[in-house]
Structures are given as C-alpha cells and as structure tokens.
Design a protein around this motif. Sequence first.
Motif, PDB file in Angstrom:
ATOM      1  N   GLY A  47      37.127  -2.784  -1.775  1.00 33.70           N
ATOM      2  CA  GLY A  47      37.801  -3.881  -2.430  1.00 33.70           C
ATOM      3  C   GLY A  47      39.289  -3.664  -2.635  1.00 33.70           C
ATOM      4  N   ASP A  48      39.679  -2.399  -2.793  1.00 34.91           N
ATOM      5  CA  ASP A  48      41.102  -2.093  -2.978  1.00 34.91           C
ATOM      6  C   ASP A  48      41.801  -1.811  -1.657  1.00 34.91           C
ATOM      7  OD1 ASP A  48      40.040   0.343  -2.268  1.00 34.91           O
ATOM      8  OD2 ASP A  48      40.716   1.417  -4.053  1.00 34.91           O
ATOM      9  N   ALA A  49      41.131  -2.089  -0.557  1.00 35.45           N
ATOM     10  CA  ALA A  49      41.646  -1.928   0.809  1.00 35.45           C
ATOM     11  C   ALA A  49      41.675  -0.480   1.278  1.00 35.45           C
ATOM     12  CB  ALA A  49      43.036  -2.552   0.970  1.00 35.45           C
ATOM     13  N   SER A  50      41.213   0.453   0.463  1.00 36.95           N
ATOM     14  CA  SER A  50      41.140   1.839   0.909  1.00 36.95           C
ATOM     15  C   SER A  50      39.936   2.014   1.832  1.00 36.95           C
ATOM     16  CB  SER A  50      41.036   2.791  -0.280  1.00 36.95           C
ATOM     17  OG  SER A  50      39.852   2.544  -1.010  1.00 36.95           O
ATOM     18  N   PRO A  51      40.007   2.963   2.769  1.00 40.55           N
ATOM     19  CA  PRO A  51      38.921   3.122   3.730  1.00 40.55           C
ATOM     20  C   PRO A  51      37.752   3.927   3.180  1.00 40.55           C
ATOM     21  CG  PRO A  51      40.659   4.685   4.195  1.00 40.55           C
ATOM     22  CD  PRO A  51      41.152   3.842   3.049  1.00 40.55           C
ATOM     23  N   VAL A  52      36.579   3.694   3.740  1.00 40.27           N
ATOM     24  CA  VAL A  52      35.392   4.456   3.386  1.00 40.27           C
ATOM     25  C   VAL A  52      34.508   4.558   4.624  1.00 40.27           C
ATOM     26  CG1 VAL A  52      34.095   2.423   2.610  1.00 40.27           C
ATOM     27  CG2 VAL A  52      33.511   4.692   1.709  1.00 40.27           C
ATOM     28  N   THR A  53      33.776   5.669   4.722  1.00 37.72           N
ATOM     29  CA  THR A  53      32.886   5.889   5.863  1.00 37.72           C
ATOM     30  C   THR A  53      31.521   6.354   5.376  1.00 37.72           C
ATOM     31  OG1 THR A  53      33.339   8.258   6.178  1.00 37.72           O
ATOM     32  CG2 THR A  53      34.917   6.696   7.161  1.00 37.72           C
ATOM     33  N   ILE A  54      30.599   6.454   6.300  1.00 39.76           N
ATOM     34  CA  ILE A  54      29.274   6.987   5.981  1.00 39.76           C
ATOM     35  C   ILE A  54      29.365   8.429   5.490  1.00 39.76           C
ATOM     36  CG2 ILE A  54      28.843   7.723   8.375  1.00 39.76           C
ATOM     37  CD1 ILE A  54      25.892   7.092   7.926  1.00 39.76           C
ATOM     38  N   ALA A  55      30.377   9.147   5.943  1.00 39.45           N
ATOM     39  CA  ALA A  55      30.549  10.531   5.496  1.00 39.45           C
ATOM     40  C   ALA A  55      30.857  10.577   4.005  1.00 39.45           C
ATOM     41  CB  ALA A  55      31.655  11.210   6.298  1.00 39.45           C
ATOM     42  N   ASP A  56      31.762   9.699   3.537  1.00 43.83           N
ATOM     43  CA  ASP A  56      32.079   9.631   2.100  1.00 43.83           C
ATOM     44  C   ASP A  56      30.808   9.361   1.293  1.00 43.83           C
ATOM     45  OD1 ASP A  56      35.384   9.024   1.905  1.00 43.83           O
ATOM     46  OD2 ASP A  56      34.447   8.331   3.750  1.00 43.83           O
ATOM     47  N   ARG A  57      30.094   8.330   1.703  1.00 44.10           N
ATOM     48  CA  ARG A  57      28.931   7.893   0.937  1.00 44.10           C
ATOM     49  C   ARG A  57      27.796   8.910   0.976  1.00 44.10           C
ATOM     50  NH1 ARG A  57      29.806   1.976   3.439  1.00 44.10           N
ATOM     51  NH2 ARG A  57      31.078   1.066   1.771  1.00 44.10           N
ATOM     52  N   ASP A  98      38.345  13.630  -0.372  1.00 43.97           N
ATOM     53  CA  ASP A  98      39.691  13.372  -0.858  1.00 43.97           C
ATOM     54  C   ASP A  98      40.618  13.488   0.345  1.00 43.97           C
ATOM     55  OD1 ASP A  98      41.606  13.033  -3.121  1.00 43.97           O
ATOM     56  OD2 ASP A  98      42.350  14.933  -2.346  1.00 43.97           O
ATOM     57  N   GLY A  99      41.177  12.352   0.748  1.00 43.21           N
ATOM     58  CA  GLY A  99      41.962  12.320   1.976  1.00 43.21           C
ATOM     59  C   GLY A  99      41.174  11.676   3.098  1.00 43.21           C
ATOM     60  N   THR A 100      40.550  10.535   2.789  1.00 42.40           N
ATOM     61  CA  THR A 100      39.731   9.862   3.802  1.00 42.40           C
ATOM     62  C   THR A 100      40.565   9.474   5.019  1.00 42.40           C
ATOM     63  OG1 THR A 100      38.169   9.048   2.145  1.00 42.40           O
ATOM     64  CG2 THR A 100      38.200   7.900   4.245  1.00 42.40           C
ATOM     65  N   LYS A 101      41.811   9.086   4.813  1.00 45.31           N
ATOM     66  CA  LYS A 101      42.655   8.735   5.953  1.00 45.31           C
ATOM     67  C   LYS A 101      42.883   9.941   6.863  1.00 45.31           C
ATOM     68  CE  LYS A 101      45.073   4.870   3.745  1.00 45.31           C
ATOM     69  NZ  LYS A 101      46.373   4.334   3.262  1.00 45.31           N
TER      70      LYS A 101
END
Length: 276
Positions: A47-57, A98-101
């Motif tokens: 929602g805040d436009a930051s990226p997320v992946t299956i690895a994060d979750r 921390d540092g998804t980008k």
Amino acid sequence: MTTSEISATVLAEVSRRLPLVLSAGKEAGQLTLRYFQQDNFTVEKKGDASPVTIADRSAEQLIRQRVAEHFPTDGIIGEEFGRTEGTSGFNWILDPIDGTKSFISGVPMYGTMVGVEFEGRSLAGLVYIPGLDEGVYASSGQGTFHFKGTSQPRRCFVSKKPQLSDGLFVTSQVDTFAKRGGQGAFEAVQKLAYITRTWGDCYGYMLVATGRAEVMIDPILNVWDAAAVQPIIEEAGGTFTDWNGVPTIHTGDAVATNGLVADEVLSITKRFPRTL
C-alpha cells in the motif's frame, strides 16, 4: 529505561529468548537465499508502494511460527503481517528482509532482523546478512558478538576514532533525507566525514557495531528497522538514538554512532526536524 534499570528477572527472560532470536533469524535468512539472485519470484507493491516478495513473507512466517512454538504468550510485530498481541510483555519485532530493493537487485547486503522489546525498549537483537553469511547479535548486559560463516562468534566493539573527519559515514538512500526535509543534514555530515558510502540498511549498522564505520543515519525508518539495532549498537559501546538524541526505536528516524562522534553528528541532525 537503561540497562541498569532493567530488573534481573527481565534480563534473564531476554537471555532465555536469545537462542531463538539467533536460530530463527538465521533460519529465516537462509530461507531467503532460495530466491536470492533467482528468477523464481515476483515483485509486488504494498500500500505504501514499497516492494514485497514471497521471500519477505515466507521468512516472516517462519519466525512467527518459531516464536509461537516456543514463546506463545509473546507478542509479535512484523513488517509483512502486522501485530499479534501477547500477554507476557515481550514483543518480537521482525524485519524479514531489510533492504528488499537490494534483495530484488541481487545485492547481498540485505538482512534479516529480529528484535525483542520490553516496555518500549529493545533488549535483544540479531542482524543477519544471509548473502554474506555474516551477522551481529546482542542481549542487554551481555555484549555484542560478530560472526561469519561457521567461525566462533567474537565480542565486537565500535571504533575509537574521535572525530568524523577520520571516519566513515553510511546511509541507505540519499533521497530520503530530502523526503523528510533533511537534505542539509546529509550534506553537512558528508562534508565532515572522511568518506561516505550508501551501503546502508542493516548492513550499515553492522559496520558501526563492528568498528568499520563511525556513523549510520536513517532519515526515515519503521520500528522493525530499528528494534534489532538498538541493543547491538549500545552493547558494542556506541549510541543509538533518534535525530534529537533520544535513545528510542519509536520516533521514525535513527542515528547510530561509535559514541565519540555522537555530539558532532547530533549537533547537525537536531537542526532538521521532520517535515513529513
């Protein structure tokens, strides 16, 4: 709350949780390597436009499962799945990547962060850099330890450089200074520092804790970006505060130093209140 003000009972409970901080954090970090520098994941926008992946979750879910198994009455606060209330007074604060980008870009300086907080103060933490198999951890009153690969963890300390003109200044992303109305702070600290690098994210804090950098500044961050770091920096002999010099993980910005350059840096950051 300072370490001397924390009861022996609380410190013992923190120490009891430290083995799980380490094992679950490392396990989750290793899980992210299944996807790192691979093409087996998609990048979504939150929602805040930051990226997320299956690895994060997946990494956060793993830590949550381990905490629920071993400390079911503890609360959990995570970047990806929000807050789970507890009754013990202890909260686990999680940043699975921390540092998804950096992770998405194939840069190995991202990290998995686990903190344990009690009454507003973080008392134990792990920063693990799975791409380098390196990390630091601490528990209040027990010191900070640095490990790499299978080597025995060693006590580590901040540097002894007395002024920023001899030191390394690290941050994550320069444009975040402008976003909070603090571009002048970046320019002033950079002008004073011997060298500036944007290796940043939790890797930058590890550099401060192990004496390889003198100051790390985050203009904007969340509690899960800070919780693991506070005890690591403090137990290594440094300072972890907000831009006003308050030792907290809750105000949305951070300055970590070797202690010796803290006044020099804070004299600058205090001049730039948030304009967000």
